[in-house]
Design a protein around this motif. Structure first.
Motif, PDB file in Angstrom:
ATOM      1  N   LEU A 328       0.824  -1.207   0.000  1.00  0.00           N
ATOM      2  CA  LEU A 328       0.000   0.000   0.000  1.00  0.00           C
ATOM      3  C   LEU A 328       0.858   1.256   0.000  1.00  0.00           C
ATOM      4  N   HIS A 332       1.059   4.256  -2.876  1.00  0.00           N
ATOM      5  CA  HIS A 332       0.852   5.654  -2.476  1.00  0.00           C
ATOM      6  C   HIS A 332       2.064   6.513  -2.781  1.00  0.00           C
ATOM      7  N   SER A 379      -0.804  14.217   2.377  1.00  0.00           N
ATOM      8  CA  SER A 379      -0.844  12.771   2.188  1.00  0.00           C
ATOM      9  C   SER A 379       0.466  12.137   2.609  1.00  0.00           C
ATOM     10  N   SER A 387      -4.165   9.161   1.148  1.00  0.00           N
ATOM     11  CA  SER A 387      -3.594   7.829   0.916  1.00  0.00           C
ATOM     12  C   SER A 387      -2.454   7.508   1.868  1.00  0.00           C
ATOM     13  N   GLY A 464      -3.001   9.817  -6.339  1.00  0.00           N
ATOM     14  CA  GLY A 464      -2.995   9.647  -4.891  1.00  0.00           C
ATOM     15  C   GLY A 464      -4.382   9.739  -4.290  1.00  0.00           C
ATOM     16  N   VAL A 467      -6.123   6.506  -4.878  1.00  0.00           N
ATOM     17  CA  VAL A 467      -5.644   5.493  -3.929  1.00  0.00           C
ATOM     18  C   VAL A 467      -6.398   5.609  -2.612  1.00  0.00           C
ATOM     19  N   ALA A 468      -6.598   6.845  -2.133  1.00  0.00           N
ATOM     20  CA  ALA A 468      -7.328   7.045  -0.875  1.00  0.00           C
ATOM     21  C   ALA A 468      -8.804   6.682  -1.039  1.00  0.00           C
ATOM     22  N   ALA A 471      -9.440   2.949  -1.044  1.00  0.00           N
ATOM     23  CA  ALA A 471      -8.612   2.321  -0.011  1.00  0.00           C
ATOM     24  C   ALA A 471      -9.087   0.913   0.336  1.00  0.00           C
TER      25      ALA A 471
END
Length: 509
Positions: A328, A332, A379, A387, A464, A467-468, A471
Motif C-alpha cells: 500500500l 501511495h 498525504s 492515501s 494519490g 488510492v485514498a 482504499a
C-alpha cells in the motif's frame, strides 16, 4: 493472447524508442509516439492486473524454453499492481515534460524521448522478470537511460552529480553481478522460482551471506540508509520531470527487488533485526536531513529517502499485515512523491530559484499550485483521509500486532518521522506559498505548455486521491498480494510447472 500482454510492457517501449530515433527531426512525432505507447502499455498493465488477480500468476516462457533453463516473464498481483501505478505516473510525467519544453521554448531534445521510453522498458522488465540475471539487465537498461536523462543540457554541476549517480549505480551493479555469480555457483540456477526451492537447502552461513549481499545491492538502489548518500546529490540537479520520474520509480524498483528476493529466496517466520534497524535509520536520518535543507529539491529528496523506511518497516516484519502495508505504501508513494516534485518544478519555474529563502521573498504562485502541494504534502505526512494515512495505518496495525521492543521502537520512529515530515512540508509551504513582495516575470506562465504541465501535475495528485478513495478494494488487493508473497507456492507452481497458466477458470483466490 496472454503472452502478448506479458511482453508488451517491455517490447513496445523498446520498439518505440528505436522509432523515436528514426523520426528525430519531428518533435511532434516523437511526442505523439511516446504518449501513445505509454497509454497503450498502461492499458495493457491494467488488463494484466485484472487477469493476475483472477487467475493467479501469469507466465510467458520466452522462446518456448521452459523454466528454469529459459527466460520467464511472470505477472502476479504484486508486480502488476506496482507496474500499473508506475506507468500511470510515467505517462503523467511525460506530459509534464512535453509541456515544459513548450512553455520554455526549448529546441526539441532529441535523446529525451528514446531514453525515456527505454527507462520505462527497464521498469517493466524489472517488475516482470522471473530470474536474477534479467533483473540485472533491467537495472542496467534503467541506468543507461537515466544517465542520458540526468545529463540533458547539463552544466558542470549536473555532470558531476550525474557521475556520482553513475559510479554508485555501477558499484551496485558490480555487487549484483557478483551476487548472481555466487548464487549460481551455489545452486546452479538463477530462476527465482527455482531458487526458492534450492536456497533453503544451503547451509545457514551461505544463505546469510547471499541474503545480506542482495540486501546491500537493492538497498543501494532503493536508497536505504546508510547506502543513500548518492540520491540527494544526484536527483535535485536534474530537470523537474526527470527528478520526478526517477524519484517515483527507480527507488521503488529497488524496493520491489528487495521484497521479491528476501521473501521468495530467504523465507523467514519472524522479524529480521538487521532490516528493522535499517528501517529505523532510514526513517530518522532521512527526515533529519530534510529538515536541514534550504533547497526545495534537496529537501524532497531527503524526504524520499526517509519514507523508504516505511516500506522497509513492513518488509522487516515478514507478516501478511506488514507486507500489505508495504505494498500500500509503495503504491501511495509512487504517486505522491512524483506529484511533489512536479509541483516543486512549477514553483521553481515561478519563483526562479529552488532556494527556500529566495522563494520566501517572491509573490506566491497561483492558488491551484498551493492546493496541489497541500494535497500531496498532507498525504505524505499521513493526514487522514488521504492515501498516506491509509498506508501508515496499515503499517502501524501490523507493528502493534507483531509486538516486541524492537518493533515498538520502530513504531515510535515511524510516528516521529510523520510529525517531522509535516514540519518539513510546512517549511516549504511557508517559503513558497506565503505572501512575498517581489513579483516574478509572468512570461513563463503563458501558453499551452503551462496548461500541460499543470494538467499533468493535477493527474499525478489525483492518482494519490484515487488510492485514498479506493482504499478498501486496494487494501484487499494488497493483502492478497502479500499472501502470495509469503506463501510462494502459486508463484513457483506457475513458473516451474505451468499448471493452469492459460486456463481462464483458474483462480488465485
Amino acid at each position: 493472447m496472454t503472452q502478448w500482454l506479458l511482453i508488451a510492457p517491455v517490447l513496445l517501449p523498446v520498439l518505440a524508442a528505436g522509432l523515436s530515433l528514426a523520426v528525430w527531426r519531428s518533435a511532434a512525432a516523437q511526442r505523439l509516439l511516446g504518449t501513445a505507447v505509454l497509454t497503450a502499455v498502461l492499458v495493457d498493465a491494467v488488463v494484466l492486473l485484472v487477469l493476475a488477480d483472477r487467475r493467479g500468476p501469469l507466465v510467458l516462457e520466452v522462446g518456448d524454453w521452459p523454466a528454469p533453463a529459459g527466460i520467464a516473464l511472470v505477472a502476479d498481483r504484486l508486480s502488476t499492481l506496482l507496474l500499473t501505478v508506475a506507468l500511470a505516473v510515467a505517462l503523467a510525467v511525460l506530459v509534464f515534460a512535453i509541456g515544459q519544453g513548450t512553455a520554455e521554448g526549448d529546441a526539441p531534445r532529441t535523446p529525451f524521448h528514446p531514453a525515456y521510453l527505454l527507462l520505462v522498458a527497464g521498469v517493466g522488465l524489472a517488475f516482470l522478470t522471473g530470474d536474477l540475471f534479467n533483473l540485472f539487465v533491467a537495472f542496467e537498461l534503467m541506468l543507461a537511460a537515466s544517465y542520458v536523462l540526468i545529463n540533458l543540457d547539463a552544466d558542470e554541476g549536473r555532470i558531476r552529480a550525474g557521475m556520482t549517480y553513475t559510479i554508485t549505480s555501477l558499484l551496485s551493479s558490480l555487487l549484483f553481478l557478483t551476487a548472481i555469480g555466487l548464487v549460481y555457483a551455489a545452486t546452479g540456477t538463477v530462476n527465482l522460482a527455482d531458487l526458492g526451492n534450492r536456497i533453503p537447502e544451503l547451509s545457514d552461513g551461505v544463505r546469510g551471506v547471499l541474503s545480506l549481499l542482495l540486501l546491500i545491492v537493492f538497498g543501494i538502489k532503493a536508497a536505504m540508509v546508510p547506502l543513500h548518500f548518492w540520491l540527494p546529490d544526484s536527483y535535485p540537479t536534474a530537470p523537474a520531470p526527470i527528478t520526478a520520474v526517477l524519484a517515483a520509480l527507480l527507488t521503488k524498483v529497488g524496493l520491489y527487488a528487495m521484497v521479491r528476493t528476501q521473501t521468495l529466496l530467504f523465507p523467514r517466520t519472524e522479524t529480521w533485526t538487521p532490516l528493522l534497524v535499517a528501517a529505523a535509520l532510514t526513517l530518522l536520518v532521512g527526515i533529519l536531513g530534510a529538515i536541514a535543507q534550504q533547497d526545495i529539491n534537496r529537501l524532497l529528496s531527503f524526504v524520499l529517502v526517509s519514507h523508504i523506511g516505511f516500506m522497509l518497516f513492513g518488509l522487516s516484519l515478514y507478516t501478511v499485515d506488514g507486507l500489505t502495508g508495504t505494498v500500500l505504501y509503495a503504491v501511495h508513494h509512487i504517486a505522491v512523491q512524483a506529484a511533489l516534485f512536479l509541483v516543486a518544478g512549477l514553483v521553481v519555474s515561478w519563483g526562479g530559484s529552488a532556494a527556500l529563502p529566495k522563494l520566501a521573498g517572491t509573490a506566491p504562485p497561483p492558488g491551484l499550485l498551493a492546493g496541489l502541494f497541500a494535497l500531496a504534502a498532507l498525504s505524505l505526512a499521513g493526514i487522514p483521509p488521504l492515501s498516506g494515512f491509509v498506508a501508515k495505518l496499515a503499517l502501524l496495525r501490523a507493528g502493534i500486532e507483531q509486538g516486541g521492543a524492537a518493533v515498538l521502537a520502530l513504531l515510535a520512529a515511524a510516528l516521529l518521522t510523520s510529525l517531522l515530515t509535516l514540519y518539513a512540508m510546512a517549511r516549504v509551504w511557508r517559503a513558497a506559498f506565503a505572501a512575498g513582495t517581489e513579483h516574478p516575470s509572468s512570461s513563463r506562465w503563458r501558453g499551452g505548455g503551462l496548461r500541460l504541465m499543470v494538467g499533468s501535475t493535477v493527474g499525478a495528485v489525483l492518482i494519490g486521491v484515487v488510492v485514498a478513495a479506493g482504499a478498501g478494494p486496494l487494501a484487499r488487493l494488497s493483502e492478497r498480494a502479500a499472501v502470495d508473497i509469503l506463501e510462494r507456492d502459486a508463484y513457483q507452481e506457475a513458473v516451474l510447472q505451468g499448471a493452469g497458466r492459460d486456463d481462464p477458470d483458474r483462480s488465485g483466490e
